[in-house]
Design a protein around this motif. Structure first.
Motif, mmCIF file in Angstrom:
data_model
loop_
_atom_site.group_PDB
_atom_site.id
_atom_site.type_symbol
_atom_site.label_atom_id
_atom_site.label_comp_id
_atom_site.label_asym_id
_atom_site.label_seq_id
_atom_site.Cartn_x
_atom_site.Cartn_y
_atom_site.Cartn_z
ATOM 1 N N LEU A 152 4.325 -10.227 -10.011
ATOM 2 C CA LEU A 152 4.513 -10.678 -11.379
ATOM 3 C C LEU A 152 3.204 -11.081 -12.046
ATOM 4 C CD1 LEU A 152 7.748 -12.844 -11.000
ATOM 5 C CD2 LEU A 152 7.549 -10.549 -11.937
ATOM 6 N N ASN A 153 2.188 -11.347 -11.250
ATOM 7 C CA ASN A 153 0.919 -11.824 -11.810
ATOM 8 C C ASN A 153 -0.215 -10.823 -11.643
ATOM 9 O OD1 ASN A 153 1.265 -14.831 -12.665
ATOM 10 N ND2 ASN A 153 2.352 -14.643 -10.722
ATOM 11 N N THR A 154 0.105 -9.598 -11.197
ATOM 12 C CA THR A 154 -0.929 -8.592 -10.967
ATOM 13 C C THR A 154 -0.694 -7.379 -11.851
ATOM 14 O OG1 THR A 154 -1.156 -9.292 -8.681
ATOM 15 C CG2 THR A 154 -2.084 -7.155 -9.249
ATOM 16 N N SER A 155 -1.748 -6.843 -12.390
ATOM 17 C CA SER A 155 -1.648 -5.653 -13.234
ATOM 18 C C SER A 155 -1.902 -4.422 -12.397
ATOM 19 C CB SER A 155 -2.678 -5.725 -14.361
ATOM 20 O OG SER A 155 -2.633 -4.548 -15.140
ATOM 21 N N TYR A 156 -0.989 -3.439 -12.490
ATOM 22 C CA TYR A 156 -1.142 -2.175 -11.776
ATOM 23 C C TYR A 156 -1.456 -1.072 -12.786
ATOM 24 C CZ TYR A 156 1.151 -4.830 -8.146
ATOM 25 O OH TYR A 156 1.474 -5.797 -7.241
ATOM 26 N N ARG A 157 -2.699 -0.729 -12.859
ATOM 27 C CA ARG A 157 -3.106 0.329 -13.768
ATOM 28 C C ARG A 157 -2.737 1.676 -13.176
ATOM 29 N NH1 ARG A 157 -3.476 -1.598 -18.712
ATOM 30 N NH2 ARG A 157 -4.504 -3.622 -18.743
ATOM 31 N N GLY A 182 0.323 10.810 3.625
ATOM 32 C CA GLY A 182 -0.754 10.056 4.262
ATOM 33 C C GLY A 182 -0.603 8.549 4.170
ATOM 34 N N VAL A 183 0.253 8.082 3.281
ATOM 35 C CA VAL A 183 0.467 6.631 3.157
ATOM 36 C C VAL A 183 1.158 6.107 4.420
ATOM 37 C CG1 VAL A 183 1.778 4.841 1.948
ATOM 38 C CG2 VAL A 183 0.521 6.570 0.651
ATOM 39 N N ARG A 184 0.650 4.996 4.936
ATOM 40 C CA ARG A 184 1.261 4.361 6.108
ATOM 41 C C ARG A 184 2.134 3.192 5.645
ATOM 42 N NH1 ARG A 184 -2.944 2.578 10.383
ATOM 43 N NH2 ARG A 184 -1.046 2.434 11.661
ATOM 44 N N ARG A 205 1.536 2.067 -10.325
ATOM 45 C CA ARG A 205 1.170 2.255 -8.927
ATOM 46 C C ARG A 205 1.199 0.915 -8.206
ATOM 47 N NH1 ARG A 205 -3.848 5.897 -7.830
ATOM 48 N NH2 ARG A 205 -4.964 4.021 -8.471
ATOM 49 N N LEU A 206 1.639 0.952 -6.963
ATOM 50 C CA LEU A 206 1.736 -0.253 -6.153
ATOM 51 C C LEU A 206 0.835 -0.081 -4.928
ATOM 52 C CD1 LEU A 206 3.370 -2.963 -6.052
ATOM 53 C CD2 LEU A 206 4.917 -1.801 -4.474
ATOM 54 N N PRO A 207 -0.173 -0.930 -4.768
ATOM 55 C CA PRO A 207 -1.111 -0.765 -3.651
ATOM 56 C C PRO A 207 -0.559 -1.307 -2.339
ATOM 57 C CG PRO A 207 -1.727 -2.668 -4.941
ATOM 58 C CD PRO A 207 -0.557 -2.037 -5.653
ATOM 59 N N GLU A 208 -1.311 -1.071 -1.298
ATOM 60 C CA GLU A 208 -0.939 -1.584 0.020
ATOM 61 C C GLU A 208 -0.867 -3.117 -0.007
ATOM 62 O OE1 GLU A 208 -5.238 -1.729 2.211
ATOM 63 O OE2 GLU A 208 -4.373 0.252 1.831
ATOM 64 N N GLU A 211 -0.938 0.970 4.346
ATOM 65 C CA GLU A 211 -2.180 1.621 3.903
ATOM 66 C C GLU A 211 -1.841 2.652 2.834
ATOM 67 O OE1 GLU A 211 -4.280 3.411 7.126
ATOM 68 O OE2 GLU A 211 -5.177 1.535 7.815
ATOM 69 N N GLY A 212 -2.578 2.617 1.740
ATOM 70 C CA GLY A 212 -2.384 3.590 0.682
ATOM 71 C C GLY A 212 -1.735 2.985 -0.551
ATOM 72 N N ILE A 213 -1.471 3.851 -1.521
ATOM 73 C CA ILE A 213 -0.878 3.437 -2.796
ATOM 74 C C ILE A 213 0.355 4.288 -3.061
ATOM 75 C CG2 ILE A 213 -1.247 3.247 -5.284
ATOM 76 C CD1 ILE A 213 -4.218 2.928 -4.729
#
Length: 237
Positions: free
Chosen positions: A212-217, A175-177, A148-151, A135-137
Motif C-alpha cells: 500500500l505504500n510502495t509505487s510499482y512503475r 525464470g521467476v522463482r 509489476r510486483l517485485p520479489e 526472485e524476479g518480477i
C-alpha cells in the motif's frame, strides 16, 4: 570420614537443583546432562566397583537429553538451512526458526518455465495456494489496471486470509522463482499452532502495508482497495 568420590553426589545434586530453578529449557537440559554425567562418574568410581545398571540407565537419560537439545537447537537457530532458505527466513522476520522450519515442510519451490508466463492467480477466481515471489518480477492485472510486483512479496494473501476469491490476475514470467503453499494445509497448521498462525498473519500484514505504500512503475502506485483494507483489518484482529 567422607570419601572423596562421595563429593560427586553433592556436586551432581547441586547441578540438578540449579537446573530445576532455571526456566530456559536449553540451559536446564544442559545442566541435567552435566549432573547425570557426574552421577555416572560416581557410580563408576565406587570402591566396591562400578554399578553398571545405574550407569546404563543414566547413559540413556543423557542420550535422550542430547536428542532433545538437538531439537531445541533447530527450533532456535538456522543451522542446516540452505542459503536460499536462510535468505527466505531473513524475509520472514515475524517467525522464529522453529516456526519457519514448519512452514518449509509445506513449501514447494518452483521456477516459472512457461515462455508465455505461468499464471499464479486469476482475478475473481478461487485459489487454494499462497505464493511468495523469491526472485524476479511478476505482472499483476486488477480491474483493467496493470503493474509489476517485485520479489519479496506474497501473492494470493487476500484469498488466503479472507478465504474468498482472488483479487487480481498474476503471471510469473519465465525464470521467476517462487514458493507456494497449499492454503488448506497452512490453515490447519495455523490452527494447530496458534503462535505460528499469529506470526504468519503479522507477516501478511506487513506485506500488505508495504504494498500500500510502495509505487510499482511503470503504472501508478498500487491503490488501497477494499480487499486490502479488509485484509489488514482481518490479520490485525
Amino acid at each position: 570420614m567422607i570419601e572423596w568420590h562421595s563429593f560427586l553426589i553433592y556436586l551432581a545434586a547441586g547441578l540438578l537443583l540449579i537446573a530445576y530453578g532455571i526456566r530456559d529449557e536449553l540451559r536446564l537440559r544442559v545442566l541435567i546432562v552435566l549432573s547425570t554425567l557426574v552421577y555416572i562418574a560416581y557410580y563408576f568410581l565406587l570402591p566396591t566397583g562400578p554399578l553398571w545398571d545405574p550407569i546404563f540407565t543414566s547413559v540413556l537419560f543423557v542420550l535422550i537429553n542430547f536428542w532433545v537439545l538437538g531439537q531445541i537447537a533447530l527450533e532456535r537457530t538456522t543451522f542446516r538451512l540452505s542459503e536460499d532458505e536462510k535468505r527466505l527466513y531473513d524475509a520472514f522476520e515475524t517467525l522464529t526458526p522453529g516456526q519457519f522450519r514448519r512452514l518449509l515442510t509445506l513449501a514447494k519451490w518452483q521456477v516459472a518455465s512457461d515462455p508465455e508466463g505461468t499464471v499464479l492467480t486469476l482475478e475473481d477466481a478461487p485459489s487454494s495456494t499462497l505464493f511468495y515471489v523469491f526472485e524476479g518480477i511478476i505482472s499483476v492485472e486488477k480491474k483493467g489496471g496493470r503493474f509489476r510486483l517485485p520479489e519479496g512479496n506474497f501473492v494470493g494473501e487476500v484469498a488466503f486470509v479472507l478465504k474468498r476469491k482472488t483479487s487480481a490476475t498474476t503471471v510469473a514470467p519465465e525464470g521467476v522463482r517462487y514458493i507456494e503453499w497449499d492454503s488448506d494445509k497452512l490453515h490447519k497448521l495455523s490452527a494447530k499452532r496458534p503462535a505460528l498462525g499469529n506470526a504468519l498473519n503479522a507477516l501478511l500484514t506487513r506485506d500488505l502495508a508495504k504494498k500500500l505504500n510502495t509505487s510499482y512503475r511503470p503504472d501508478d502506485a498500487m491503490p488501497a482497495t477494499r480487499e486490502s483494507v479488509e485484509l489488514l483489518e482481518a490479520v490485525d484482529a
